[in-house]
Design a protein around this motif. Structure first.
Motif, PDB file in Angstrom:
ATOM      1  N   ILE A 117      42.502  46.117 -58.687  1.00  0.00           N
ATOM      2  CA  ILE A 117      42.601  44.871 -58.046  1.00  0.00           C
ATOM      3  C   ILE A 117      42.889  45.152 -56.255  1.00  0.00           C
ATOM      4  CG2 ILE A 117      43.950  42.309 -57.292  1.00  0.00           C
ATOM      5  CD1 ILE A 117      44.461  42.960 -59.911  1.00  0.00           C
ATOM      6  N   ILE A 118      44.195  46.247 -55.971  1.00  0.00           N
ATOM      7  CA  ILE A 118      44.391  47.043 -54.827  1.00  0.00           C
ATOM      8  C   ILE A 118      43.608  47.249 -53.713  1.00  0.00           C
ATOM      9  CG2 ILE A 118      46.119  47.528 -53.289  1.00  0.00           C
ATOM     10  CD1 ILE A 118      48.494  47.585 -55.699  1.00  0.00           C
ATOM     11  N   GLN A 119      42.401  48.038 -54.727  1.00  0.00           N
ATOM     12  CA  GLN A 119      41.334  48.474 -54.272  1.00  0.00           C
ATOM     13  C   GLN A 119      40.470  47.515 -53.562  1.00  0.00           C
ATOM     14  OE1 GLN A 119      40.303  51.369 -57.155  1.00  0.00           O
ATOM     15  NE2 GLN A 119      41.636  52.910 -56.407  1.00  0.00           N
ATOM     16  N   SER A 120      40.440  46.666 -54.099  1.00  0.00           N
ATOM     17  CA  SER A 120      39.405  45.896 -53.855  1.00  0.00           C
ATOM     18  C   SER A 120      39.547  44.870 -52.804  1.00  0.00           C
ATOM     19  CB  SER A 120      38.578  44.593 -54.870  1.00  0.00           C
ATOM     20  OG  SER A 120      39.727  43.704 -56.003  1.00  0.00           O
ATOM     21  N   VAL A 121      40.983  44.759 -53.167  1.00  0.00           N
ATOM     22  CA  VAL A 121      41.339  43.374 -51.623  1.00  0.00           C
ATOM     23  C   VAL A 121      41.119  44.936 -50.070  1.00  0.00           C
ATOM     24  CG1 VAL A 121      43.561  42.639 -50.439  1.00  0.00           C
ATOM     25  CG2 VAL A 121      43.172  42.434 -52.763  1.00  0.00           C
ATOM     26  N   GLY A 122      41.224  46.059 -50.149  1.00  0.00           N
ATOM     27  CA  GLY A 122      41.413  47.106 -49.021  1.00  0.00           C
ATOM     28  C   GLY A 122      42.430  46.733 -47.861  1.00  0.00           C
ATOM     29  N   ILE A 123      43.796  47.007 -47.890  1.00  0.00           N
ATOM     30  CA  ILE A 123      44.704  46.369 -47.740  1.00  0.00           C
ATOM     31  C   ILE A 123      44.491  48.314 -46.227  1.00  0.00           C
ATOM     32  CG2 ILE A 123      47.476  47.139 -47.221  1.00  0.00           C
ATOM     33  CD1 ILE A 123      47.580  46.404 -49.625  1.00  0.00           C
ATOM     34  N   PRO A 124      44.776  47.942 -44.493  1.00  0.00           N
ATOM     35  CA  PRO A 124      44.003  48.919 -44.007  1.00  0.00           C
ATOM     36  C   PRO A 124      45.304  50.294 -44.798  1.00  0.00           C
ATOM     37  CG  PRO A 124      44.274  47.104 -42.703  1.00  0.00           C
ATOM     38  CD  PRO A 124      44.843  46.205 -44.511  1.00  0.00           C
ATOM     39  N   ASN A 125      44.796  51.265 -43.809  1.00  0.00           N
ATOM     40  CA  ASN A 125      45.384  52.750 -43.777  1.00  0.00           C
ATOM     41  C   ASN A 125      45.726  52.952 -45.280  1.00  0.00           C
ATOM     42  OD1 ASN A 125      45.514  53.131 -41.097  1.00  0.00           O
ATOM     43  ND2 ASN A 125      47.193  51.079 -40.459  1.00  0.00           N
ATOM     44  N   TRP A 126      45.517  51.888 -46.292  1.00  0.00           N
ATOM     45  CA  TRP A 126      45.253  52.494 -47.595  1.00  0.00           C
ATOM     46  C   TRP A 126      44.399  53.206 -48.068  1.00  0.00           C
ATOM     47  CZ3 TRP A 126      48.490  49.066 -51.081  1.00  0.00           C
ATOM     48  CH2 TRP A 126      49.612  49.032 -51.101  1.00  0.00           C
ATOM     49  N   GLY A 127      42.955  53.618 -48.172  1.00  0.00           N
ATOM     50  CA  GLY A 127      42.003  54.541 -47.807  1.00  0.00           C
ATOM     51  C   GLY A 127      41.296  54.064 -48.881  1.00  0.00           C
ATOM     52  N   ASN A 128      40.935  52.548 -48.835  1.00  0.00           N
ATOM     53  CA  ASN A 128      40.515  52.056 -49.860  1.00  0.00           C
ATOM     54  C   ASN A 128      39.365  51.014 -49.110  1.00  0.00           C
ATOM     55  OD1 ASN A 128      41.865  52.842 -52.271  1.00  0.00           O
ATOM     56  ND2 ASN A 128      43.366  51.189 -51.392  1.00  0.00           N
ATOM     57  N   SER A 129      37.912  51.317 -48.916  1.00  0.00           N
ATOM     58  CA  SER A 129      36.274  50.240 -48.221  1.00  0.00           C
ATOM     59  C   SER A 129      36.646  49.144 -49.051  1.00  0.00           C
ATOM     60  CB  SER A 129      35.492  51.099 -48.270  1.00  0.00           C
ATOM     61  OG  SER A 129      36.224  52.075 -48.084  1.00  0.00           O
ATOM     62  N   GLY A 130      38.074  48.075 -49.247  1.00  0.00           N
ATOM     63  CA  GLY A 130      38.083  46.727 -49.880  1.00  0.00           C
ATOM     64  C   GLY A 130      37.158  45.645 -48.641  1.00  0.00           C
ATOM     65  N   TRP A 131      37.617  44.671 -48.466  1.00  0.00           N
ATOM     66  CA  TRP A 131      37.439  43.751 -48.376  1.00  0.00           C
ATOM     67  C   TRP A 131      38.109  43.667 -46.812  1.00  0.00           C
ATOM     68  CZ3 TRP A 131      32.748  41.230 -49.829  1.00  0.00           C
ATOM     69  CH2 TRP A 131      32.620  41.695 -51.113  1.00  0.00           C
ATOM     70  N   ILE A 132      39.200  43.366 -46.506  1.00  0.00           N
ATOM     71  CA  ILE A 132      39.987  43.408 -45.289  1.00  0.00           C
ATOM     72  C   ILE A 132      39.269  44.110 -44.873  1.00  0.00           C
ATOM     73  CG2 ILE A 132      41.727  43.170 -44.419  1.00  0.00           C
ATOM     74  CD1 ILE A 132      43.441  42.226 -46.810  1.00  0.00           C
ATOM     75  N   THR A 133      38.931  45.695 -45.447  1.00  0.00           N
ATOM     76  CA  THR A 133      39.222  46.753 -44.542  1.00  0.00           C
ATOM     77  C   THR A 133      37.351  46.750 -44.300  1.00  0.00           C
ATOM     78  OG1 THR A 133      40.514  47.637 -45.734  1.00  0.00           O
ATOM     79  CG2 THR A 133      38.987  49.461 -44.404  1.00  0.00           C
ATOM     80  N   ALA A 134      37.033  45.808 -45.054  1.00  0.00           N
ATOM     81  CA  ALA A 134      35.356  45.914 -44.898  1.00  0.00           C
ATOM     82  C   ALA A 134      34.958  44.972 -43.891  1.00  0.00           C
ATOM     83  CB  ALA A 134      34.888  45.635 -45.712  1.00  0.00           C
TER      84      ALA A 134
END
Length: 330
Positions: free
Chosen positions: A230-247
């Protein structure tokens, strides 16, 4: 008149036995004599007769004994040395065969079967570490769910790799996002083996042995994995995940990079949804197996007390305590 011309004083023909027709027929015929008679003629069907071999007329010769020759000491020593060399080669061959079997036994898992996962070529320096066979080790009613969890693990690994590429593309457009790229490498290296060992292998073992402890361990770890998805899909900036927020942040900078990160965010979302569905399916199967928390505690205690490492540690601690008490009493 012929009767008158005969000599009345001559001896009658019948008095001479050699003039008898039966005798003259025998003496003039080609009947075999006694020394040429063969009592074992050939079979009448083949039309052949085997003539008797004439008796040997060679004079009798006495048997001559050949002088026996004893081997020399040098020949005896050479034969003994050759025998020793042959025995040594046989022993070396058997030792090599035993070494090969020992290496094969070491490469096999606790089941006594040769490990087959990961499927690496035989020439590869790293050998397989696990044995996995759904049709052989997993009951038929659990094979479908177990395979789906295995496919989820592979899907997660692919998603983490694509996440690394997306973060790399984002880093090339803006160097201030290097933290995301570095963390994406860490997540790929960390989550790929840990997810396999921490939640896939426990559920595989749970379905294989109907282990309550393995079920509880899987539920605890896999619930944490669902939170991570769930955290990876959200995509918190500077967490190394290409989620919705980062996208959505990246799409304002570069449309192509933003589209790649949105695709990765969709994959992370699919992982989260599938993990929730599989967690409910495993829990429903777990309730039908008759497992319980008390049974899990019992399996854990039995596993700990029968572990050789735990036994050695306990024995060493007990001996150290006994020595300390003995020295203190002195």
């Amino acid at each position: 008149m012929s009767e008158l011309d005969s000599n009345p004083f001559a001896a009658p023909a019948s008095d001479n036995p050699f003039h008898d027709p039966s005798v003259t027929q025998v003496t003039n015929s080609s009947v075999e004599t006694v020394d040429q008679y063969n009592p074992f003629p050939g079979h009448p069907t083949d039309g052949l007769t085997t003539p008797s071999a004439p008796a040997s007329t060679a004079p009798y010769q006495p048997a001559v004994l050949q002088p026996s020759t004893e081997p020399s000491p040098q020949a005896t020593a050479a034969a003994a040395q050759a025998n020793l060399l042959r025995q040594q080669e046989e022993l070396e061959r058997k030792a090599a065969e035993l070494d090969r079997r020992e290496q094969e036994m070491q490469s096999r898992g606790p089941t006594g079967k040769e490990n087959n996962w990961p499927p690496l070529p035989r020439s590869f320096p790293i050998k397989p570490c696990f044995y996995q066979d759904f049709s052989e080790e997993i009951p038929p009613e659990y094979q479908r769910v177990c395979k789906m969890i295995y496919y989820l693990w592979m899907f997660n690994c692919v998603t983490l790799f694509l996440n690394l590429l997306a973060c790399l593309a984002f880093f090339t457009t803006n160097t201030s996002y290097g933290v995301d790229f570095g963390l994406s490498i860490l997540w790929l290296i960390l989550f790929t083996p840990c997810s396999f060992l921490c939640w896939y292998r426990p559920v595989y073992k749970a379905f294989k042995t109907d282990s309550s402890f393995s079920f509880f361990f899987f539920f605890f770890v896999f619930f944490c994995q669902v939170v991570i998805f769930i955290i990876q899909s959200v995509g918190i900036p500077n967490w190394g995940n290409s989620g919705w927020i980062t996208a959505f942040t990246a799409i304002s900078v570069n449309t192509a990079v933003g589209a790649i990160m949105i695709a990765v965010a969709i994959l992370f979302t699919m992982c989260a949804v599938l993990s929730v569905i599989l967690l409910k399916m495993v829990h429903s199967m777990y309730r039908r197996t008759g497992a319980s928390f008390q049974k899990a505690q019992q399996e854990f205690s039995q596993g700990v007390f029968t572990n050789k490492t735990f036994q050695r540690a306990t024995a060493s601690a007990a001996s150290s305590a006994a020595q300390g008490a003995f020295q203190g009493s002195n």
